[in-house]
Design a protein around this motif. Structure first.
Motif, PDB file in Angstrom:
ATOM      1  N   CYS A   1     -13.054   1.951   6.360  1.00  0.00           N
ATOM      2  CA  CYS A   1     -13.466   1.702   4.973  1.00  0.00           C
ATOM      3  C   CYS A   1     -12.352   2.045   3.985  1.00  0.00           C
ATOM      4  O   CYS A   1     -12.164   1.351   2.969  1.00  0.00           O
ATOM      5  N   LEU A   2     -11.590   3.098   4.265  1.00  0.00           N
ATOM      6  CA  LEU A   2     -10.515   3.528   3.367  1.00  0.00           C
ATOM      7  C   LEU A   2      -9.475   2.426   3.209  1.00  0.00           C
ATOM      8  O   LEU A   2      -9.006   2.157   2.100  1.00  0.00           O
ATOM      9  N   ARG A   3      -9.098   1.792   4.306  1.00  0.00           N
ATOM     10  CA  ARG A   3      -8.063   0.760   4.223  1.00  0.00           C
ATOM     11  C   ARG A   3      -8.515  -0.423   3.367  1.00  0.00           C
ATOM     12  O   ARG A   3      -7.700  -1.073   2.711  1.00  0.00           O
ATOM     13  N   GLY A   4      -9.822  -0.694   3.386  1.00  0.00           N
ATOM     14  CA  GLY A   4     -10.319  -1.776   2.551  1.00  0.00           C
ATOM     15  C   GLY A   4     -10.263  -1.456   1.078  1.00  0.00           C
ATOM     16  O   GLY A   4     -10.065  -2.353   0.237  1.00  0.00           O
ATOM     17  N   LEU A   5     -10.406  -0.176   0.725  1.00  0.00           N
ATOM     18  CA  LEU A   5     -10.425   0.234  -0.682  1.00  0.00           C
ATOM     19  C   LEU A   5      -9.032   0.354  -1.296  1.00  0.00           C
ATOM     20  O   LEU A   5      -8.859   0.181  -2.513  1.00  0.00           O
ATOM     21  N   ILE A   6      -8.019   0.668  -0.477  1.00  0.00           N
ATOM     22  CA  ILE A   6      -6.689   0.932  -1.046  1.00  0.00           C
ATOM     23  C   ILE A   6      -5.620  -0.040  -0.547  1.00  0.00           C
ATOM     24  O   ILE A   6      -4.433   0.184  -0.754  1.00  0.00           O
TER      25      ILE A   6
ATOM     26  N   PRO B   1      -0.361  -1.013   0.756  1.00  0.00           N
ATOM     27  CA  PRO B   1      -0.410  -1.962   1.869  1.00  0.00           C
ATOM     28  C   PRO B   1       0.267  -1.440   3.144  1.00  0.00           C
ATOM     29  O   PRO B   1      -0.194  -1.691   4.253  1.00  0.00           O
ATOM     30  N   LYS B   2       1.369  -0.684   2.957  1.00  0.00           N
ATOM     31  CA  LYS B   2       2.085  -0.169   4.127  1.00  0.00           C
ATOM     32  C   LYS B   2       1.248   0.863   4.879  1.00  0.00           C
ATOM     33  O   LYS B   2       1.188   0.862   6.107  1.00  0.00           O
ATOM     34  N   LEU B   3       0.591   1.736   4.131  1.00  0.00           N
ATOM     35  CA  LEU B   3      -0.287   2.730   4.762  1.00  0.00           C
ATOM     36  C   LEU B   3      -1.436   2.042   5.477  1.00  0.00           C
ATOM     37  O   LEU B   3      -1.808   2.428   6.591  1.00  0.00           O
TER      38      LEU B   3
ATOM     39  N   GLN C   1      -1.480  -0.845   6.794  1.00  0.00           N
ATOM     40  CA  GLN C   1      -0.989  -1.425   8.045  1.00  0.00           C
ATOM     41  C   GLN C   1      -0.919  -0.350   9.143  1.00  0.00           C
ATOM     42  O   GLN C   1      -1.250  -0.611  10.300  1.00  0.00           O
ATOM     43  N   SER C   2      -0.519   0.869   8.742  1.00  0.00           N
ATOM     44  CA  SER C   2      -0.498   1.979   9.710  1.00  0.00           C
ATOM     45  C   SER C   2      -1.905   2.313  10.186  1.00  0.00           C
ATOM     46  O   SER C   2      -2.124   2.577  11.367  1.00  0.00           O
ATOM     47  N   ILE C   3      -2.872   2.279   9.251  1.00  0.00           N
ATOM     48  CA  ILE C   3      -4.258   2.554   9.636  1.00  0.00           C
ATOM     49  C   ILE C   3      -4.758   1.480  10.596  1.00  0.00           C
ATOM     50  O   ILE C   3      -5.465   1.773  11.575  1.00  0.00           O
ATOM     51  N   ASP C   4      -4.368   0.213  10.349  1.00  0.00           N
ATOM     52  CA  ASP C   4      -4.709  -0.862  11.290  1.00  0.00           C
ATOM     53  C   ASP C   4      -4.178  -0.532  12.684  1.00  0.00           C
ATOM     54  O   ASP C   4      -4.871  -0.721  13.683  1.00  0.00           O
ATOM     55  N   ASP C   5      -2.919  -0.039  12.733  1.00  0.00           N
ATOM     56  CA  ASP C   5      -2.310   0.301  14.025  1.00  0.00           C
ATOM     57  C   ASP C   5      -3.045   1.461  14.687  1.00  0.00           C
ATOM     58  O   ASP C   5      -3.217   1.480  15.907  1.00  0.00           O
ATOM     59  N   PHE C   6      -3.461   2.469  13.874  1.00  0.00           N
ATOM     60  CA  PHE C   6      -4.201   3.599  14.443  1.00  0.00           C
ATOM     61  C   PHE C   6      -5.491   3.119  15.107  1.00  0.00           C
ATOM     62  O   PHE C   6      -5.809   3.506  16.232  1.00  0.00           O
TER      63      PHE C   6
END
Length: 845
Positions: free
Chosen positions: A691-696, A701-703, A705-710
């Protein structure tokens, strides 16, 4: 830093005085501290001062009177000693390094030689007589100091003070095997007169061992002059320089501990330096492989057949060396996996033979010493060398290693529990522990010892002219008895190693109970003891269980009960003191901590607008809550970037892969069992990140992408080959740069940045009233697993404490992970529910 360290130390003493309600003014504290540092000639920057307090701790463990004498000679007030003995000092990295320094600086040996002698005392022999000689030397030093610093008596290069301090320091080193104060009977105790010690030194200087040893003869002559105080002006002569090679600090002059159960005489090398745990409860040795070096003590002692012709090629053959290494490795592995059927373990017939023999010796005045010696080796698990220094005492204030006889002539074994690690005063809610432990001595053995002592109630427990002769006599008699019974198993080694071998073979109790009860030096508990906290009643109950198991095995074979009671379930102190780790939080502390962390998450919940600052603040609170739960549930060591990836997380099995202490080959990577609440919390954290990646995503965007990788790490890692996955994992594990899924947001000049979780960060984010050490979760988990009587193999599996040959993930391992989880999971769930951990769902969803 010079002034800052002193300021911090004085603040520490002041905090201690307030904590124990001592009404001492700041001026008096400073005056007392200055008198002490001046007395010991401490340098202006106070480097190495902690080594002086550690010396006094060793004195206190050996004898209360010895400690009081030395403390008085050094002008150290009791409250200052306890301020540093009970609590660690909160210092920055530079000041802590200076305070704990164990080496001397250039010029110190001439300028402040007495201080060098004190801070290097960890290198000295630590037996009772050596400590008494050191205390006696300190007393005589202050009596003769005016003569020692007299410039008219000095040599061209140093004063007599520097000469005698430096030579005494070199003489007392463990590596100097020629000089043995105990064997040479140099003194009775620390109160012996200077003239009597000088006379003893003069009598031994002509011994054969010193005839060709010019260096030691010179040291002894200097010491004789010191005790006679008959210095003469020196003649001029030139000194030659010495070359000092650079050797690894840890193993410069290592100690050794025998490998229990090894067929050959193998020992493991132990670092010569005793490393201090940091104030967050992390033992530095816990970050290293526990058994890096093994030494074969039989090498060079094997008698070769005179008719054999040794091939030079074979001696230097790589294949021959490789075969020897493999043989030693197999022997070590076998020793760590000893089975109940192993011939090294004494069985019921041998035990019956041993008891009959010792009972027979006990009824003979001629052999009563042999009977006591045999029982002490068997019941305490101690070697003859350790038994030699045991004392007898009947005053509680004079406690020392040995047997205490109370007013009813009941015997109690007393041994100090040495924990070098101490928390700082600001750490709250930790369990207070005792510095020593009393254990009931069986009535039959107490009666036997009282009969042998003939009214004596102090001094050495076994007081003989030649302990070596007693040892030889016992060895010969045991061999004769064994041969007569057609059994070659009775020997000094098999008797003293019985407890260790039996625990290794059966796992009936954790070896930590033997370590704490009888101060048995076992390399298998050398690190794990730092994390263990147990209560006295539980300790006694576990010892009782151990001897009940031995008696049960004996009855199953012989169909008769033991003729004597080997252990009696009686506690010395009704207060049920706690023993061991000083970093273990009380359960009430853990409950308060959890409540505070959960409240922080609740207080940062979002409103309907979901503003950026509120999102970041909520994420930080949610991450800190999850991280602390991870530390408590897995026994994770306090390292940077815990949980570096989700690819080693197996929620369906309640397992997670951890690499918090490892080498390049990942030999100490481990799988741990996850409590159900923690398992659900990690899943909730994954949903939170999603959910965090969708909000920020627009802002970071770079962070994102890291969350996507995690979140996709599990599937992506499957596409990597072995070499690529190794390189990738080495980059992220415990990394201070490449953070994993657990991260927090910080506002800096450059804007909003992310930072990985670190031990310091976790502690800093706790409320002031809930400050606990970063490694407290590991101490809490280990101690509670012990309290719940979990099998020691499973405790080591969860904590990552194993030896060579015991690695759960190795090819040879037969450990079943599913069975291990099934056994551990109910206990971990009970522990987590007991202190109030609960799964929190993210408010971002």
């Amino acid at each position: 830093m010079t002034g800052m360290l002193k300021v911090k130390l004085l603040e520490h003493i002041e905090l201690y005085c307030k904590g124990v309600n001592l009404e001492i003014s700041i001026e008096d504290i400073k005056s007392d501290f200055d008198d002490f540092t001046s007395r010991i000639s401490a340098p202006e920057d106070l480097s190495g001062l902690s080594q002086v307090f550690l010396l006094l701790k060793r004195m206190n463990d050996a004898s209360r009177k010895l400690w009081e004498f030395t403390k008085s000679e050094l002008c150290l007030p009791e409250y200052i000693y306890y301020a540093f003995n009970e609590y660690g000092v909160e210092l920055d990295a530079s000041s802590r390094e200076s305070f704990n320094r164990s080496t001397y600086k250039n010029g110190w040996c001439n300028e402040i030689p007495f201080y060098v002698l004190l801070i290097k005392s960890y290198e000295y022999k630590q037996d009772s007589k050596s400590l008494n000689l050191l205390a006696n030397f300190i007393g005589n030093y202050f009596k003769t100091i005016h003569t020692l610093i007299d410039p008219e008596l000095a040599t061209s290069s140093s004063t007599r003070e520097a000469e005698v301090c430096n030579k005494f320091r070199l003489l007392m080193k463990k590596s100097n095997i020629a000089f043995e104060p105990d064997k040479d009977k140099i003194l009775t105790n620390y109160l012996d007169s200077a003239s009597s010690i000088a006379s003893k030194l003069e009598s031994i200087i002509n011994n054969d061992i010193y005839t060709n040893n010019v260096t030691d003869r010179g040291y002894l002559n200097t010491l004789i002059h010191f005790y006679k105080n008959d210095w003469q002006p020196a003649r001029l002569y030139k000194r030659g320089g010495r070359y000092r090679g650079s050797i690894a600090k840890w193993y410069k002059k290592p100690n050794t501990l025998p490998i229990t159960g090894a067929v050959d005489n193998l020992s493991v090398l132990i670092p010569s330096l005793n490393f201090l745990s940091d104030t967050e409860g992390l033992n530095p040795e816990d970050s290293e492989v526990q058994m890096p070096f093994v030494i074969d003590n039989n090498e060079g002692n094997t008698v070769r057949d005179k008719t054999e012709h040794q091939s030079i090629e074979m001696i230097f053959s790589p294949a021959s060396k490789k075969k020897k290494q493999i043989d030693i490795t197999r022997n070590v592995h076998r020793a760590h996996n000893i089975a109940y059927q192993d011939t090294r373990l004494l069985k019921a017939p041998e035990l019956g033979l041993l008891f009959d023999t010792l009972n027979k010796y006990g009824h003979s005045d001629k052999n009563i010493e042999l009977a006591i010696l045999g029982w002490l080796m068997f019941l305490l698990g101690k070697t003859l060398h350790e038994i030699k220094d045991l004392q007898i005492f009947n005053k509680i204030d004079d406690k020392t290693r040995g047997l205490f006889l109370d007013e009813n002539d009941r015997g109690w074994w007393y041994f100090p529990i040495t924990q070098t690690a101490k928390p700082t005063i600001k750490k709250v809610g930790l369990i207070k522990t005792a510095n020593g432990v009393f254990t009931a001595c069986p009535t039959f053995l107490t009666d036997l010892i009282i009969k042998y002592l003939k009214g004596r109630k102090e001094g050495l427990l076994i007081n003989v002219d030649s302990f070596a002769a007693l040892e030889n006599s016992l060895a010969k008699k045991l061999k004769k008895v064994s041969d007569k019974a057609y059994s070659g198993r009775l020997s000094i080694n098999s008797i003293s190693n019985f407890i260790g071998n039996y625990i290794n073979a059966t796992g009936v109790i954790d070896p930590i109970y033997i370590d704490f009860s009888y101060d048995v030096k076992m390399y298998s508990t050398r690190v794990s003891r730092s994390y263990s906290n147990i209560d006295d009643v539980t300790r006694c109950e576990r010892l009782f269980e151990f001897w009940q198991e031995v008696e049960s095995d004996y009855y199953d074979y012989c169909k008769e009960k033991f003729p004597i009671k080997l252990f009696e379930l009686v506690c010395f102190d009704k207060r049920n003191r706690m023993l061991g780790s000083k970093f273990t939080p009380e359960n009430m502390t853990v409950k308060s901590l959890i409540a505070a962390l959960a409240l922080e998450v609740k207080n940062t919940k979002l409103n309907s607008l979901k503003q950026l600052d509120a999102i970041l603040k909520y994420h930080n609170a949610f991450t800190v809550y999850t991280a602390w739960m991870l530390m408590f549930g897995t026994g994770y060591r306090a390292v940077w970037n815990p949980l570096p990836t989700f690819s080693l997380y197996f929620p369906t099995l309640n397992l997670m892969g951890i690499s918090d202490k490892d080498d390049s080959d990942f030999t100490h990577s481990r799988l741990v069992c996850l409590p159900s609440i923690l398992n659900a919390q990690i899943t909730a954290y994954q949903e939170h990140l999603s959910c965090l990646r969708g909000l920020i995503r627009v802002l970071k965007p770079k962070l994102c992408q890291s969350i996507d990788d995690f979140l996709n790490a599990a599937s992506k890692s499957l596409n990597l080959d072995y070499k690529e996955s190794c390189q990738w994992f080495k980059l992220i594990r415990n990394s201070r740069i490449n953070h994993g899924p657990l991260f927090i947001f910080q506002r800096q000049r450059a804007g909003i940045v992310t930072k990985g979780i670190s031990p310091t960060e976790l502690v800093l984010r706790l409320p002031k009233e809930h400050k606990i050490p970063a490694n407290a979760g590991r101490h809490w988990l280990k101690s509670n697993l012990l309290y719940n009587n979990v099998n020691s193999e499973l405790i080591n599996f969860q904590m990552g404490h194993w030896q060579s040959g015991e690695v759960p993930l190795a090819n040879y391992s037969t450990l079943n992970y599913i069975d291990s989880v099934n056994e551990l999971l109910p206990i971990l769930d009970k522990l987590f529910k007991g202190v109030g951990w609960q799964t929190l769902k993210s408010d971002l969803i």
